[in-house]
Write an enzyme that holds these catalytic residues in place. Structure first.
Site, PDB file in Angstrom:
ATOM      1  N   ASP A 299      -2.427   2.452  -6.218  1.00 59.56           N
ATOM      2  CA  ASP A 299      -1.313   2.499  -5.191  1.00 59.56           C
ATOM      3  C   ASP A 299      -1.427   1.258  -4.411  1.00 59.56           C
ATOM      4  O   ASP A 299      -1.004   1.529  -3.065  1.00 59.56           O
ATOM      5  CB  ASP A 299      -1.536   4.077  -4.608  1.00 59.56           C
ATOM      6  CG  ASP A 299      -2.988   3.948  -3.675  1.00 59.56           C
ATOM      7  OD1 ASP A 299      -3.712   3.115  -4.059  1.00 59.56           O
ATOM      8  OD2 ASP A 299      -3.132   4.672  -2.975  1.00 59.56           O
ATOM      9  N   GLU A 300      -1.943   0.385  -4.919  1.00 61.50           N
ATOM     10  CA  GLU A 300      -2.189  -0.721  -3.989  1.00 61.50           C
ATOM     11  C   GLU A 300      -2.325  -2.092  -4.727  1.00 61.50           C
ATOM     12  O   GLU A 300      -2.748  -2.191  -5.969  1.00 61.50           O
ATOM     13  CB  GLU A 300      -3.622  -0.780  -3.436  1.00 61.50           C
ATOM     14  CG  GLU A 300      -3.971  -1.597  -2.034  1.00 61.50           C
ATOM     15  CD  GLU A 300      -5.496  -1.268  -1.585  1.00 61.50           C
ATOM     16  OE1 GLU A 300      -5.959  -0.224  -1.596  1.00 61.50           O
ATOM     17  OE2 GLU A 300      -5.902  -2.313  -1.296  1.00 61.50           O
TER      18      GLU A 300
ATOM     19  N   ASP B  41       0.885  -1.184   0.071  1.00 58.69           N
ATOM     20  CA  ASP B  41       0.033   0.151  -0.205  1.00 58.69           C
ATOM     21  C   ASP B  41       1.226   1.158   0.021  1.00 58.69           C
ATOM     22  O   ASP B  41       1.550   1.522   0.957  1.00 58.69           O
ATOM     23  CB  ASP B  41      -0.913  -0.027   1.382  1.00 58.69           C
ATOM     24  CG  ASP B  41      -2.051   0.742   1.031  1.00 58.69           C
ATOM     25  OD1 ASP B  41      -2.177   1.784   0.072  1.00 58.69           O
ATOM     26  OD2 ASP B  41      -3.021   0.765   2.119  1.00 58.69           O
TER      27      ASP B  41
END
Length: 472
Positions: free
Chosen positions: A141-142, A26
């Site tokens: 973003d993960e 993350d």
DNA sequence: TCTGGGGTCCTAGGACCC
DNA sequence: TCTGGGGTCCTAGGACCC
């Protein structure tokens, strides 16, 4: 206690084999980190990246706030106007003006620049795919990584290292998995230049919670056998899938922590929450046998836009037309057909209305998207709205190559791509049914056009033709 | 907390069919 | 006569996520 063996290896709830090693990566306040990457002066400063925000304006919402900005109470999804009250804009901090905010108490506000963030994300993803055989990208973003084949839950043989690892989880036994996850995080930082938090656990659900447990720049390891212990003290909202509504409903039943959920009767929760309730209990108990799989193709594409509350029909139609054109363009760019076209109309204060219509077959037809969207919008004639949206769904990627080939390649014979690429099979299919992409044509441009214009196409090879009138 | 934009999944009811 | 149950598709709404 667990020594160097595989702790919990025999405590598995699923008989599917040995414990997996799943990482959840993350990125920390990703948009703000990207801005710092290209503007190092922003490091250490409170940074707010605003969506729908223009420099100097007060409209829009917070997409990402750096941790320095969060210290001022700025949160994700907060209106920019409110964020500015808690954290004034740095540009407004005029040293000459005694009433201006203190520069040390002011933040830097920037508009979202998605194209740049995607460039950075591509570098991050290159690292992730290098570090794992299976990567599930959840968002920009993960991501989840299955690194079972790259590392293990065995205790690391790190000789005389006396310091137990803070990240190692309750057992404080340093594992190979911990070292590997640390390596992943460091590579991201080194090669993409942005920080990440990593969670490691024997399943996706626990890994997700773990990555969130020590942000920013965190590393939390939850070895097999300690998942339930790790989760138990956390608030229910820490579980992925528990939002404000579910959290409140659980609290009403006296369920405040994940441990409370684990102790609950699954059937009792199923009565109130359906299958979700049962699933929640399993997750809380550390049971989650979902495999990490790549994400696959999107299920829908949409575009929406807020506007000042208005009942002006012309304004609404123009907005919907523009949104429709944009959605159709993106669908075409991504090479997909769609069979359902829908709109969203949000009426003040916040009543969300959706309307949708399915077509007899998948199409790629921008004019049709607009026509159907406007037709659906007509139901809201005279109503004030604050937001409008257009969506296409029931996407069909399999047929889109046909449409593309039929539409844009004059020669259906063997091309260079066919020789070295994987498209030869598609062309064969294309040739066999003869009119790839023609569906778009016979649907016609105007859904209200009731003539016999469709006679020119034999309906034999497609379903649903007879029902054209259903939606027209 | 008066709320931006892009998604996913689930549920429930109705239509329709067998 | 007035009564089944199962399955699928469609639409609308809602909760949730980043």
């Amino acid at each position: 206690m667990d020594g160097g063996t595989l702790p919990g290896a025999d405590a598995g709830d699923d008989a599917s084999g040995p414990d997996r090693v799943v990482c959840h990566v993350d990125m920390d306040c990703f948009y703000a980190s990207c801005e710092r990457l290209r503007e190092p002066d922003l490091r250490g400063e409170p940074v707010v990246v605003g969506m729908g925000y223009e420099p100097g304006e007060t409209i829009g919402a917070v997409a990402t706030a750096s941790y320095e900005a969060r210290a001022f109470g700025v949160e994700s999804a907060m209106p920019i106007s409110e964020a500015l009250e808690r954290l004034p804009r740095r540009a407004d901090a005029d040293p000459e003006d005694p009433d201006a905010p203190d520069p040390a108490e002011a933040g830097r506000y920037l508009p979202v620049d998605l194209a740049f963030y995607e460039e950075v994300a591509a570098e991050v993803k290159a690292v992730l795919h290098d570090c794992a055989d299976v990567v599930r990208e959840v968002s920009i973003d993960e991501a989840y990584l299955d690194v079972t084949d790259r590392t293990a839950w065995d205790a690391a043989a790190d000789g005389g290292d006396p310091a137990p690892s803070a990240a190692a989880g309750p057992s404080e036994v340093r594992t190979l998995a911990e070292g590997y996850a640390r390596h992943v995080g460091e590579r991201i930082e080194r090669e993409a230049g942005v920080p990440a938090s990593v969670g490691v656990a024997p399943n996706m659900s626990a890994a997700k919670v773990a990555s969130d447990a020590d942000k920013p720049d965190g590393l939390v390891v939850v070895p097999p056998g300690s998942v339930e212990t790790f989760l138990a003290p956390l608030p229910t909202a820490a579980l992925h899938g528990v939002g404000p509504v579910t959290e409140r409903a659980l609290a009403e039943r006296g369920i405040e922590t994940v441990g409370d959920v684990a102790a609950a009767d699954p059937e009792a929760l199923a009565e109130e929450f359906g299958d979700r309730g049962r699933e929640l209990v399993r997750r809380a108990r550390g049971e989650d046998d979902r495999e990490v799989t790549p994400r696959g193709l999107p299920k829908s594409l949409s575009r929406e836009s807020s506007l000042p509350r208005t009942a002006d029909g012309k304004r609404k139609r123009e907005t919907v037309s523009a949104l429709a054109a944009d959605v159709a363009r993106r669908a075409r760019e991504r090479g997909c057909l769609y069979r359902t076209i829908g709109i969203k109309a949000v009426e003040p204060p916040f009543d969300v209305n959706t309307r949708a219509r399915s077509l007899p077959g998948p199409v790629d037809d921008p004019e049709l998207v607009e026509a159907v969207a406007l037709e659906l919008l007509a139901e809201f004639d005279g109503d004030a709205v604050r937001k409008l949206g257009v969506r296409v769904s029931n996407l069909d990627f399999a047929e889109s190559d046909q449409a593309t080939l039929g539409g844009f390649e004059e020669d259906e014979g063997v091309s260079d791509e066919d020789v070295d690429g994987g498209r030869a099979g598609r062309n064969v299919r294309d040739a066999s049914d003869g009119d790839g992409g023609k569906l778009t044509d016979w649907i016609g441009d105007d859904p209200r056009d009731e003539g016999g214009a469709d006679d020119r196409v034999e309906p034999s090879d497609r379903d649903g033709q007879a029902s054209l009138d259903d939606w027209a």
